[in-house]
Design a protein around this motif. Sequence first.
Motif: not given
Length: 191
Positions: A65-69, A139-143, A148-150, A157-160
Amino acid sequence: MALLLFIARQKMHIMKLFTTLGFASMLLLSACTTYLTPYTSSTQSKTNFGEEQLKKVQFYLEGDITLYRDVTNSELEIASGEIKMVDGKQVEQIIIKSGTPGVIVKAENRDTFLVSFDADGSFLRFGVNKDYNGKYTLMAKKWEGRVGIVDYAGKEYKSTPESIYAYLSVNMEKINNTTVESKEAGGRTIE
């Protein structure tokens, strides 16, 4: 001629020895390997674990899992991530590698868990994905497509796109070795 025949036989014996040793090494290594099984809605139904029991199970992440912002100049002090330049922007990136152990910090319900992979208590939400054989996936709050936006560590953050395939797994051998004390009543008759 006899010498050549002797050398050929010796080579054949050495090859058999190396093949046998190689096979034995593979067996020995596989005996020491922990086999992880995807944690699915079916697994949850069979074990029927409540929140307190789930908090005692060691989960593992399968898939990165890679998250970025994007980071503003006022936010440059980063505790658990790293800053990268992407297209001239400063980006904070958090990578949770496949195989990272995690614990459930809260079971929102039977199908949704908050899982922490970091000692600071930051967590991600995982839930049953019926399209992915009932595995507990990110799970994201929005895709937005496969991004995903988590929420993580109080920030968005956004997920790759690859993160969509990450799921929870467990060592079922340890779960199956759970002992249950039970007693069967012998019955009682009128005296």
